[in-house]
Design a protein around this motif. Structure first.
Motif, mmCIF file in Angstrom:
data_model
loop_
_atom_site.group_PDB
_atom_site.id
_atom_site.type_symbol
_atom_site.label_atom_id
_atom_site.label_comp_id
_atom_site.label_asym_id
_atom_site.label_seq_id
_atom_site.Cartn_x
_atom_site.Cartn_y
_atom_site.Cartn_z
ATOM 1 N N VAL A 47 8.429 7.295 9.319
ATOM 2 C CA VAL A 47 7.076 7.621 8.903
ATOM 3 C C VAL A 47 6.490 6.404 8.202
ATOM 4 C CG1 VAL A 47 5.694 9.140 7.471
ATOM 5 C CG2 VAL A 47 7.675 10.038 8.667
ATOM 6 N N LEU A 48 5.262 6.070 8.574
ATOM 7 C CA LEU A 48 4.620 4.893 7.976
ATOM 8 C C LEU A 48 3.986 5.246 6.647
ATOM 9 C CD1 LEU A 48 2.698 3.370 11.004
ATOM 10 C CD2 LEU A 48 5.007 2.857 10.226
ATOM 11 N N VAL A 49 3.939 4.263 5.741
ATOM 12 C CA VAL A 49 3.224 4.447 4.490
ATOM 13 C C VAL A 49 2.339 3.230 4.262
ATOM 14 C CG1 VAL A 49 3.400 5.045 2.072
ATOM 15 C CG2 VAL A 49 5.287 5.546 3.590
ATOM 16 N N VAL A 50 1.086 3.487 3.912
ATOM 17 C CA VAL A 50 0.176 2.408 3.523
ATOM 18 C C VAL A 50 -0.505 2.813 2.230
ATOM 19 C CG1 VAL A 50 -0.251 1.555 5.834
ATOM 20 C CG2 VAL A 50 -1.674 3.378 4.930
ATOM 21 N N PRO A 51 -1.001 1.917 1.438
ATOM 22 C CA PRO A 51 -0.754 0.484 1.497
ATOM 23 C C PRO A 51 0.652 0.131 1.023
ATOM 24 C CG PRO A 51 -2.290 1.027 -0.274
ATOM 25 C CD PRO A 51 -1.925 2.297 0.367
ATOM 26 N N LYS A 82 5.628 8.337 -2.735
ATOM 27 C CA LYS A 82 4.601 7.344 -2.442
ATOM 28 C C LYS A 82 3.217 7.973 -2.329
ATOM 29 C CE LYS A 82 7.506 3.816 -0.317
ATOM 30 N NZ LYS A 82 7.679 2.998 -1.509
ATOM 31 N N ILE A 83 3.137 9.133 -1.684
ATOM 32 C CA ILE A 83 1.785 9.701 -1.563
ATOM 33 C C ILE A 83 1.344 10.303 -2.894
ATOM 34 C CG2 ILE A 83 2.007 10.101 0.917
ATOM 35 C CD1 ILE A 83 2.026 13.026 0.407
ATOM 36 N N LEU A 84 2.294 10.601 -3.761
ATOM 37 C CA LEU A 84 1.904 11.042 -5.102
ATOM 38 C C LEU A 84 1.360 9.888 -5.933
ATOM 39 C CD1 LEU A 84 4.741 13.556 -5.897
ATOM 40 C CD2 LEU A 84 2.307 14.050 -5.925
ATOM 41 N N GLU A 85 1.621 8.666 -5.499
ATOM 42 C CA GLU A 85 1.016 7.518 -6.178
ATOM 43 C C GLU A 85 -0.345 7.188 -5.576
ATOM 44 O OE1 GLU A 85 3.695 4.187 -6.129
ATOM 45 O OE2 GLU A 85 4.484 4.723 -8.104
ATOM 46 N N GLY A 86 -0.745 7.923 -4.553
ATOM 47 C CA GLY A 86 -2.064 7.701 -3.963
ATOM 48 C C GLY A 86 -2.025 7.040 -2.608
ATOM 49 N N ARG A 87 -0.822 6.937 -2.029
ATOM 50 C CA ARG A 87 -0.730 6.287 -0.729
ATOM 51 C C ARG A 87 -0.976 7.280 0.410
ATOM 52 N NH1 ARG A 87 3.181 3.562 -3.669
ATOM 53 N NH2 ARG A 87 2.846 1.323 -3.755
ATOM 54 N N ILE A 111 -3.562 1.026 -6.229
ATOM 55 C CA ILE A 111 -3.462 1.964 -5.115
ATOM 56 C C ILE A 111 -4.323 3.198 -5.370
ATOM 57 C CG2 ILE A 111 -1.896 3.461 -3.857
ATOM 58 C CD1 ILE A 111 0.235 1.225 -4.658
ATOM 59 N N ALA A 112 -4.143 3.826 -6.510
ATOM 60 C CA ALA A 112 -4.848 5.078 -6.737
ATOM 61 C C ALA A 112 -6.271 4.876 -7.225
ATOM 62 C CB ALA A 112 -4.073 5.929 -7.731
ATOM 63 N N LYS A 113 -6.646 3.634 -7.540
ATOM 64 C CA LYS A 113 -8.011 3.273 -7.955
ATOM 65 C C LYS A 113 -8.497 4.033 -9.179
ATOM 66 C CE LYS A 113 -9.547 -0.122 -5.414
ATOM 67 N NZ LYS A 113 -8.296 -0.851 -5.498
ATOM 68 N N ASP A 114 -8.913 5.296 -9.085
ATOM 69 C CA ASP A 114 -9.462 5.915 -10.284
ATOM 70 C C ASP A 114 -8.642 7.069 -10.853
ATOM 71 O OD1 ASP A 114 -10.659 6.061 -7.765
ATOM 72 O OD2 ASP A 114 -11.959 7.671 -8.409
ATOM 73 N N LYS A 115 -8.010 7.860 -9.991
ATOM 74 C CA LYS A 115 -7.291 9.012 -10.555
ATOM 75 C C LYS A 115 -5.934 8.544 -11.076
ATOM 76 C CE LYS A 115 -9.992 10.423 -7.045
ATOM 77 N NZ LYS A 115 -10.344 9.621 -5.859
#
Lengths: 394, 543
Positions: free
Chosen positions: B313-317, B297-302, B531-535
């Protein structure tokens, strides 16, 4: 505080909107009498309607090994209209009649001869009635008389009747007529309706026990209507002739004498289609029927080996064509001369092809139809000879 | 009325001769003055007390013994705080302070005390002691120094050992954390057939290291903050610098900093403070116990939020589609994964709508049910004493009771519940004619389907009852209205600025390749742009 109050008010308003609208006719399943069949007979007061109500099976009990009477109850009521009688039954029956699951509407011959229009109006209007219900004319007996018969595997009379109707595709000697079809045809000038016919016949008694059914039903033939009035019947073979013309033969066996011998040949129909046309030259109206059929040699009692000679197949094809042609011409002539009712829809073809002439013709079309010249062309093809090429008879 | 009032006053003056208006006012003024002065005094006293209490700016004492008395007062002589005083042969007075149970005794014994005493023997007498020399006497790995009492107290509470030496105005903070913790194990609620089985535990450091082991990249950042005035819980924001959506990250930081509470015991506390729509049934923040899911998930920009003391562990968005995704979807081949996805969507629809639809069809729309099925249903409900809606409601409540008790029951008696549930409810209730068999089947199907989408299970239960009510009172019309309202609500939700239902609504944002169908990994070249907007570029051309 105001936010919460506003939210509560909004929720309440929403609840009022939702609860005060919605579906109003809530009814528990165990307050309903599920009607399977409706039969209409003539009587002194007007009509007597018989409702066949299916008794639902209790859960947990298996239906295997049951030899009880058909799981249906009957309630009768007399009145002026069908809707009148529906209400009247509540006086004597403990469940409210639920008509949406009714499979068929049966009318006696007597009623049909006087015209079905006035009764079908109620079916068209009442929300619980379905236009896809089967429409049945009961020949010889009263409508109520056939409603108790269920001599098939299915012991529910309405299901038994529906299953029989649906099997017309096997033999093509009857049809599946629905209320909607009837309404469409009877209100159109260029076509007249035909309706499924049911007849109660006595069964031969075979064996001693377990063969309790005394009667069975047969759906052979159709009832021919002119507008909404019954004018006569066609028998099984004539009905197949009718089905050839409207391209409704899905399966049939055609039997004819084997050419060049005194044996008999049967050909099974795989598929058939028809192409009808009308030609008007001057005062002469020509009804053209073009039938193409594809089939398989089913059975033959001669010793001819069909594998050897192509011309024999050809002669079988010719024989088939001839047999179909005879059937169709017989039906056409009978309907033309005897009933004077265009049940085939040639009038619609005229309407499409000669819209100007139709305006003057439509009011006396049935008369014109009965005097028209007919031309039937049949192209039969026999492509297979079954599992075997060689005849059993040597 | 007015006259009456004056009358009363006149009477008073008659009663008390000197009670004129002027004298009363004077007396009142003096009273006010007194109150103001006494307030001043209390303020001054409070300030002194606060100064005494406030250790924020206080620096340590130079003698070990005064430090000890001070800390003893701070910790209120709590028995788990250990004060260990000893003197080396060379005559150095040392005090070490730690909390029993938070420290690794091996480190204290071997690396601190033993090493200190042995090495101090070689020290030449008379050399003025400084922290550099002292540090060389300890072999423990992580040694810091500080002279501020507040830092020292925090460190002791965190499980470090603090060493005071006579004559020194700085104390040594020695890393000696070591406490009982659960082993890394597979989480009960997120079991998989394929994929890593390790799950987070209650230990903060372990959790962070589990994630670090998945992503060996200096761009993986953990920002640690402390939340809760009483608990001072460690909370870390984890993200990958360069991929993370800066807007979301800023929003997470600011919302976390706004939390003003005395305790944070679980990420659930944090979730409720920072979620977007606090009155929505649908959660806009998800949680997981598995490092591989967090990594994905954080590799997708979260952004992930770790909290000390909990494996969740929480994940947003958090988006709607994530409730239908599992980590296993990405480990198996795309065809199977896509089939599973569709199955889950079907399960979601079944578990929410089936009871409502069943009752609606049975009580309002009998014409829509095939005749044979209707006859079966009518047959089984012919002698049931309840209306269909009530019957369904009772069964669903009973199911929820069974489910809840199944969770709370000790494992040993857990099987009793299944026997009671299956036999008594399933068999006996039907045989006794209290409940019809189709209702039992619908309840069972609903329950089974509900477990396929665990992420939504809390919201699902409430929605199920709402749809049952609308189906019972309003028929199909009600169910359809309910669907409208539920969908409108879901579409209106946002999770940290990202539309909850993207990439469906708004479409074109994010990964439609990862929705109902799971495209092959090599075909998902972009990150979800909601989620990741630009990258966005995730990989090159692999096909």
């Amino acid at each position: 505080m105001t936010r919460i109050r506003r939210a509560i008010v909004a929720t309440l308003l929403l609840l009022i909107v939702l609860l005060s609208s919605g579906c109003w006719n809530r009814r528990e399943l165990n307050t309903l009498g599920i009607v399977g069949l409706v039969g209409v007979d003539a009587c002194e007061q007007g009509i007597t309607t018989t409702f066949g109500i299916i008794i639902p099976e209790k859960s947990g009990k298996s239906s295997v090994g049951k030899t009880e009477a058909p799981p249906a109850k009957y309630v009768q009521a007399s009145g002026k209209t069908i809707m009148d009688t529906v209400r009247d039954t509540s006086l004597r029956f403990d469940r409210k009649l639920f008509l949406s699951q009714a499979k068929a509407f049966l009318f006696s011959e007597e009623i049909a001869r006087n015209g079905l229009g006035e009764y079908l109006d109620g079916i068209l209007r009442y929300p619980e009635m379905r236009l896809s219900m089967h429409l049945i004319i009961v020949k010889d007996t009263s409508a109520a008389d056939v409603m108790g018969v269920a001599s098939g595997i299915n012991i529910i009379p309405s299901a038994y009747m529906e299953d029989i109707i649906k099997q017309y595709k096997v033999h093509s000697t009857s049809i599946d007529s629905r209320v909607l079809d009837f309404l469409k045809a009877s209100t159109n000038n260029g076509i007249n309706p035909v309706v499924t016919v049911f007849k109660k016949i006595k069964k031969n008694k075979i064996g001693e026990k377990g063969m309790l059914d005394e009667y069975e039903l047969t759906a052979e033939g159709v009832a021919v209507f002119s507008k909404d009035k019954l004018v006569g019947f066609l028998d099984g073979q004539e009905t197949r002739g009718y089905n050839w013309v409207i391209g409704n033969v899905h399966g049939a066996t055609i039997t004819f004498p084997t050419p060049g011998s005194n044996a008999i040949t049967s050909v099974e129909v795989f598929n058939a289609e028809s192409n009808n046309d009308v030609d008007i030259t001057g005062k002469e109206i020509k009804l053209k029927v073009n039938i193409r059929m594809n089939g398989m040699l089913d059975e033959q009692t001669s010793s001819v080996n069909l594998q050897d000679i192509d011309s024999i197949i050809e002669s079988v094809e010719q024989g088939t064509s001839q047999a179909i042609k005879q059937e169709v011409e017989h039906t056409l002539l009978k309907v033309q001369k005897e009933y004077q009712s265009d049940i085939f829809g040639f009038g619609q073809i005229v309407h499409r092809k000669y819209p100007d002439k139709w305006k003057t013709m439509q009011d006396h079309w049935n008369e014109l139809f009965s005097q028209a010249i007919i031309e039937v062309v049949v192209q039969a093809k026999v492509t297979k000879t079954g599992k075997s090429s060689y005849p059993v008879v040597k | 009325m007015k006259n009456n009032k004056w009358l009363h006053l006149n009477k008073l003056s008659a009663f008390m001769p000197d009670a004129s208006l002027v004298t009363t006012k004077k007396k009142l003024n003096t009273l006010k003055q007194l109150i103001i002065e006494s307030k001043k005094v209390t303020n001054a006293i409070l300030q002194i007390v606060n100064k005494l209490r406030n250790t924020e700016a206080l620096s340590i004492y130079t003698t070990a013994i005064s430090n000890k008395t001070f800390l003893e007062n701070v910790f209120k002589k709590s028995s788990d705080v250990i004060f260990n005083e000893f003197t080396t042969l060379s005559g150095i007075n040392v005090l070490i302070v730690y909390i029993d149970g938070l420290v690794d005794k091996h480190i204290i014994g071997r690396d601190i005390i033993d090493s200190f005493i042995t090495k101090a023997r070689d020290l030449q007498k008379g050399i003025p002691l400084n922290s550099k020399i002292l540090k060389s006497l300890i072999v423990a790995s992580n040694v810091k120094e500080s002279s501020r009492m507040s830092v020292i107290i925090d460190d002791i509470l965190n499980g470090n050992t603090v060493m005071f030496v006579d004559g020194l105005n700085t104390a040594l903070l020695i890393d000696s954390k070591g406490w009982e913790k659960r082993a890394v194990a597979e989480p009960d609620t997120e079991t998989v057939i394929r994929g890593p089985r390790e799950g987070f535990i209650e230990n903060f450091q372990t959790n962070i290291s589990l994630l670090r082991r998945k992503i060996r990249n200096p761009n993986l950042v953990f920002e640690t903050i402390h939340l809760g005035k009483q608990t001072k819980t460690n909370v870390a924001i984890a993200y990958i610098d360069g991929i993370v959506n800066q807007m979301v990250l800023e929003e997470v930081r600011s919302r976390l900093n706004k939390i003003n509470t005395d305790s944070v015991l679980e990420t659930g506390y944090i979730e409720q403070y920072i979620e977007d729509n606090r009155f929505s049934l649908i959660a806009t923040i998800t949680n997981t116990q598995k490092p591989d899911i967090i990594a994905g998930k954080i590799l997708e920009g979260r952004v992930a939020i770790f909290c000390d003391g909990t494996p969740h562990v929480l994940v947003v968005p958090h988006l709607f589609i994530e409730t239908l995704q599992t980590s296993e979807d990405y480990y198996v081949r795309p065809f199977v994964a896509s089939a599973w996805r569709m199955l889950r969507i079907l399960a979601l629809i079944i578990t929410i709508l089936l009871p409502g639809l069943y009752v609606a069809l049975q009580t309002y729309h009998q014409e829509m049910i095939p005749t044979v099925l209707l006859l079966r249903m009518a047959g089984s409900s012919s002698d049931i004493p309840f209306p269909a809606g009530a019957e369904m409601f009772i069964m669903l409540v009973f199911y929820e009771l069974l489910r809840e008790s199944g969770i709370r029951l000790p494992r040993a008696v857990g099987s009793a519940i299944s026997i009671v549930g299956a036999l008594i409810v399933g068999e006996s209730a039907v045989n006794a004619g209290l409940v019809s068999a189709p209702v039992v089947i619908v309840t069972a199907a609903t329950g089974v389907a509900g477990f396929i989408v665990p992420a939504l299970s809390e919201a699902i239960m409430i929605y199920r009852f709402l749809f049952l009510l609308s189906g019972t009172f309003m028929g199909l019309y009600g169910v359809v209205c309910g669907i409208y309202i539920a969908v409108m609500h879901a579409v209106s939700l946002r999770s940290f600025g990202v539309p909850f239902t993207s990439p469906l609504a708004p479409s074109g944002q994010g990964l439609i390749e990862d929705f109902i169908l799971r495209f092959p990994i090599w075909a998902m070249k972009k990150r979800p742009d909601a989620i990741a907007k630009d990258k966005l570029q995730r990989q090159g051309n692999n096909s």
